[in-house]
Write a protein that holds these residues in place. Sequence first.
Motif, PDB file in Angstrom:
ATOM      1  N   GLY A  74     -20.663  52.143  16.025  1.00 51.97           N
ATOM      2  CA  GLY A  74     -19.719  51.208  16.622  1.00 51.97           C
ATOM      3  C   GLY A  74     -18.502  51.847  17.273  1.00 51.97           C
ATOM      4  N   ILE A  75     -18.377  53.175  17.232  1.00 56.09           N
ATOM      5  CA  ILE A  75     -17.217  53.807  17.875  1.00 56.09           C
ATOM      6  C   ILE A  75     -17.405  53.929  19.389  1.00 56.09           C
ATOM      7  N   TRP A  76     -18.645  53.753  19.843  1.00 55.34           N
ATOM      8  CA  TRP A  76     -18.948  53.922  21.268  1.00 55.34           C
ATOM      9  C   TRP A  76     -18.982  52.566  21.965  1.00 55.34           C
ATOM     10  N   LYS A  77     -18.385  52.494  23.159  1.00 53.22           N
ATOM     11  CA  LYS A  77     -18.463  51.283  23.964  1.00 53.22           C
ATOM     12  C   LYS A  77     -19.880  51.151  24.505  1.00 53.22           C
ATOM     13  N   PRO A  78     -20.394  49.910  24.626  1.00 51.10           N
ATOM     14  CA  PRO A  78     -21.739  49.738  25.185  1.00 51.10           C
ATOM     15  C   PRO A  78     -21.841  50.370  26.576  1.00 51.10           C
ATOM     16  N   THR A  98     -11.138  50.830  -4.536  1.00 51.40           N
ATOM     17  CA  THR A  98     -11.066  49.597  -3.755  1.00 51.40           C
ATOM     18  C   THR A  98     -10.559  49.867  -2.340  1.00 51.40           C
ATOM     19  N   ASP A  99     -10.178  51.124  -2.062  1.00 51.54           N
ATOM     20  CA  ASP A  99      -9.737  51.492  -0.715  1.00 51.54           C
ATOM     21  C   ASP A  99     -10.926  51.481   0.243  1.00 51.54           C
ATOM     22  N   GLU A 100     -10.653  51.136   1.492  1.00 53.92           N
ATOM     23  CA  GLU A 100     -11.705  51.149   2.499  1.00 53.92           C
ATOM     24  C   GLU A 100     -11.858  52.550   3.089  1.00 53.92           C
ATOM     25  N   SER A 101     -13.078  52.879   3.470  1.00 55.30           N
ATOM     26  CA  SER A 101     -13.299  54.099   4.248  1.00 55.30           C
ATOM     27  C   SER A 101     -12.881  53.805   5.683  1.00 55.30           C
ATOM     28  N   LEU A 102     -12.264  54.786   6.326  1.00 53.92           N
ATOM     29  CA  LEU A 102     -11.725  54.587   7.669  1.00 53.92           C
ATOM     30  C   LEU A 102     -12.184  55.682   8.614  1.00 53.92           C
ATOM     31  N   ILE A 112      -5.662  57.010  20.203  1.00 53.28           N
ATOM     32  CA  ILE A 112      -6.174  57.198  18.849  1.00 53.28           C
ATOM     33  C   ILE A 112      -6.522  55.817  18.329  1.00 53.28           C
ATOM     34  N   ASN A 113      -7.738  55.673  17.848  1.00 51.38           N
ATOM     35  CA  ASN A 113      -8.228  54.363  17.390  1.00 51.38           C
ATOM     36  C   ASN A 113      -8.589  54.436  15.920  1.00 51.38           C
ATOM     37  N   LEU A 114      -8.238  53.388  15.181  1.00 48.92           N
ATOM     38  CA  LEU A 114      -8.524  53.285  13.763  1.00 48.92           C
ATOM     39  C   LEU A 114      -9.491  52.142  13.534  1.00 48.92           C
ATOM     40  N   MET A 115     -10.542  52.386  12.755  1.00 45.65           N
ATOM     41  CA  MET A 115     -11.504  51.335  12.445  1.00 45.65           C
ATOM     42  C   MET A 115     -12.101  51.553  11.064  1.00 45.65           C
ATOM     43  N   ARG A 116     -12.764  50.533  10.558  1.00 37.25           N
ATOM     44  CA  ARG A 116     -13.427  50.632   9.273  1.00 37.25           C
ATOM     45  C   ARG A 116     -14.680  51.481   9.394  1.00 37.25           C
ATOM     46  N   CYS A 117     -15.047  52.094   8.285  1.00 39.24           N
ATOM     47  CA  CYS A 117     -16.277  52.881   8.219  1.00 39.24           C
ATOM     48  C   CYS A 117     -17.170  52.242   7.153  1.00 39.24           C
ATOM     49  N   PRO A 118     -18.418  51.918   7.467  1.00 40.63           N
ATOM     50  CA  PRO A 118     -19.094  52.241   8.739  1.00 40.63           C
ATOM     51  C   PRO A 118     -18.627  51.344   9.878  1.00 40.63           C
ATOM     52  N   ALA A 119     -18.632  51.919  11.073  1.00 40.18           N
ATOM     53  CA  ALA A 119     -18.307  51.174  12.299  1.00 40.18           C
ATOM     54  C   ALA A 119     -19.639  50.779  12.930  1.00 40.18           C
ATOM     55  N   LEU A 120     -20.006  49.527  12.765  1.00 39.61           N
ATOM     56  CA  LEU A 120     -21.326  49.101  13.206  1.00 39.61           C
ATOM     57  C   LEU A 120     -21.292  48.312  14.502  1.00 39.61           C
ATOM     58  N   GLY A 121     -20.142  48.075  15.049  1.00 42.48           N
ATOM     59  CA  GLY A 121     -20.034  47.376  16.339  1.00 42.48           C
ATOM     60  C   GLY A 121     -18.590  47.248  16.745  1.00 42.48           C
ATOM     61  N   LEU A 122     -18.354  47.207  18.057  1.00 45.34           N
ATOM     62  CA  LEU A 122     -16.981  47.048  18.572  1.00 45.34           C
ATOM     63  C   LEU A 122     -16.623  45.601  18.685  1.00 45.34           C
TER      64      LEU A 122
END
Length: 122
Positions: A74-78, A98-102, A112-122
């Motif tokens: 999900g880190i890549w744009k279509p 209980t912390d999220e993977s990032l 610089i972009n921050l997202m949840r891991c796993p990143a399964l879609g934008l």
Amino acid sequence: SGVGSRHSCAVTGMDWSADSDILRTSGSFHELLLWKIDALDSLIQAERAGTRTSDVRDVVWASTSVLVGWELQGIWKPGFVGPEILQIAVRASPPGSTDESLILTADCTGAINLMRCPALGL
């Protein structure tokens, strides 16, 4: 020495699984190779562990230097073309936390972009 397939371009990242049984390598053309590693005396034999990233989606990785993988899709744009993302950093949460993977990404525009891991879609 080793045996096995090779990338069709420059290798840009390599990561061991936490148990050191699998190696994943990525190339500058965004290809991902997965290797099952067996140590036989001093000879290392590498063979393809799988051909789909979903084959190793539950593997815990000791590091994340590759730019392609099941947890990173999900880190890549279509329809991306070229090296949009230049660097990646993953903060994995410890088991039982209980912390999220990032995921942090740095792209060719300087963002610089921050997202949840796993990143399964934008």
